[in-house]
Design a protein around this motif. Structure first.
Motif, PDB file in Angstrom:
ATOM      1  N   LEU A  10       0.828  -1.203   0.000  1.00 16.45           N
ATOM      2  CA  LEU A  10       0.000   0.000   0.000  1.00 16.45           C
ATOM      3  C   LEU A  10       0.864   1.255   0.000  1.00 16.45           C
ATOM      4  O   LEU A  10       0.565   2.238  -0.679  1.00 16.45           O
ATOM      5  N   GLY A  14       0.111   1.867  -3.660  1.00 11.83           N
ATOM      6  CA  GLY A  14      -1.249   2.352  -3.472  1.00 11.83           C
ATOM      7  C   GLY A  14      -2.305   1.265  -3.536  1.00 11.83           C
ATOM      8  O   GLY A  14      -3.498   1.544  -3.387  1.00 11.83           O
ATOM      9  N   PHE A 121      -5.536   0.386   7.819  1.00 11.16           N
ATOM     10  CA  PHE A 121      -5.562   1.739   7.273  1.00 11.16           C
ATOM     11  C   PHE A 121      -5.209   2.822   8.297  1.00 11.16           C
ATOM     12  O   PHE A 121      -4.585   3.833   7.939  1.00 11.16           O
ATOM     13  N   THR A 125      -2.447   6.214   7.783  1.00  6.67           N
ATOM     14  CA  THR A 125      -3.049   7.519   7.535  1.00  6.67           C
ATOM     15  C   THR A 125      -2.311   8.603   8.308  1.00  6.67           C
ATOM     16  O   THR A 125      -2.119   8.490   9.528  1.00  6.67           O
ATOM     17  N   ASP A 162     -11.043   7.573   1.570  1.00  9.66           N
ATOM     18  CA  ASP A 162      -9.618   7.440   1.862  1.00  9.66           C
ATOM     19  C   ASP A 162      -9.081   6.056   1.485  1.00  9.66           C
ATOM     20  O   ASP A 162      -8.011   5.947   0.890  1.00  9.66           O
ATOM     21  N   TRP A 163      -9.845   5.013   1.840  1.00 11.14           N
ATOM     22  CA  TRP A 163      -9.396   3.637   1.629  1.00 11.14           C
ATOM     23  C   TRP A 163     -10.561   2.785   1.166  1.00 11.14           C
ATOM     24  O   TRP A 163     -11.721   3.036   1.541  1.00 11.14           O
ATOM     25  N   ASP A 204      -5.633   2.516  -1.837  1.00 13.45           N
ATOM     26  CA  ASP A 204      -5.490   3.880  -1.345  1.00 13.45           C
ATOM     27  C   ASP A 204      -6.227   4.770  -2.333  1.00 13.45           C
ATOM     28  O   ASP A 204      -5.740   5.015  -3.438  1.00 13.45           O
ATOM     29  N   ARG A 207      -4.499   7.701  -4.132  1.00 13.25           N
ATOM     30  CA  ARG A 207      -3.352   7.470  -5.011  1.00 13.25           C
ATOM     31  C   ARG A 207      -3.676   6.688  -6.268  1.00 13.25           C
ATOM     32  O   ARG A 207      -2.907   6.746  -7.239  1.00 13.25           O
TER      33      ARG A 207
END
Length: 236
Positions: A10, A14, A121, A125, A162-163, A204, A207
């Motif tokens: 990740l 990403g 996650f 972050t 975000d995720w 992600d 990204r």
């Protein structure tokens, strides 16, 4: 325990693809033992009536949760909303879907997905929030002779969160359905097919963009279906 290579993937690319064995280790034996009943709940999804393309190939249920290091709590049922910046096809309206059943929301698979997603996650972050808004989607995409099913009719996209977690529940008589991952500049970072139950990809959303190609029946005269669980995490 989160495998270190999940974190590294990740951070480096990403996204992270996990085969069923790695997903099973993450979910735990109780979740895996109860998988059959969990997967069977996809046979009770309502038609998605918000398809701006007029398609009737998608079924779904929806739920929202508040997740923190203290635990996960389901929120009152609410609409799903995406701005047109992220979903040019179906965004810009409040979409009320049938709720995820309590038995599914409380199932060990769901609870493990939400718990382990948070565990993965949250540390990745920068300045993580105290609580996360988590949305859970049960999707079924259907296709028949002469009729394709579109897992991502909006094309390669971000979800505006975000995720993201996407876990395959079942593929039946499906051809294609290739997952494509792109950098924000359009460069292709990966292309693969989630083929077996609990094949999973972690994304992600800042990204990478993701999309899935149309599905078609592999055998003529037999309906095709692709079932997935999607969980998204964003700051409250």
């Amino acid at each position: 325990m989160i495998p270190p290579h999940f974190i590294a993937a990740l951070r480096d690319t990403g996204f992270c693809r996990a085969p069923p064995a790695e997903t099973d280790a993450l979910l735990g034996p109780q979740a895996v033992t109860g998988w059959e009943a969990f997967a069977d709940s996809w046979n009770d999804l309502g038609l998605d009536r918000f398809m701006a393309d007029g398609g009737r190939y998608r079924r779904r249920r929806f739920a929202a949760f508040s997740a923190s290091l203290a635990g996960v709590v389901r929120k009152p049922h609410q609409p799903h909303y995406q701005s047109r910046d992220y979903n040019g096809l179906n965004g810009g309206v409040q979409r009320w879907f049938e709720p995820v059943l309590d038995a599914v929301a409380e199932h060990p698979v769901t609870q493990a997905v939400l718990r382990e997603g948070l565990a993965l996650f949250h540390p990745l972050t920068v300045d993580p929030p105290r609580t996360w808004h988590v949305e859970l989607h049960q999707f079924r995409i259907e296709a028949g002779d002469g009729e394709s099913g579109l897992p991502t009719p909006e094309g390669a996209h971000r979800d505006g969160v975000d995720w993201v977690i996407v876990m395959l529940v079942e593929r039946h008589n499906v051809a294609s359905g290739v997952t494509d991952i792109f950098a924000n500049d359009g460069a292709r970072l990966g292309a693969f097919t989630l083929e077996q139950p609990r094949d999973t990809v972690f994304l992600d959303d800042h990204r990478v963009l993701h999309g899935v190609t149309a599905i078609h029946p592999m055998k003529a005269g037999v309906p095709a279906r692709r079932d997935v669980l999607v969980a998204t995490f964003r700051r409250e």
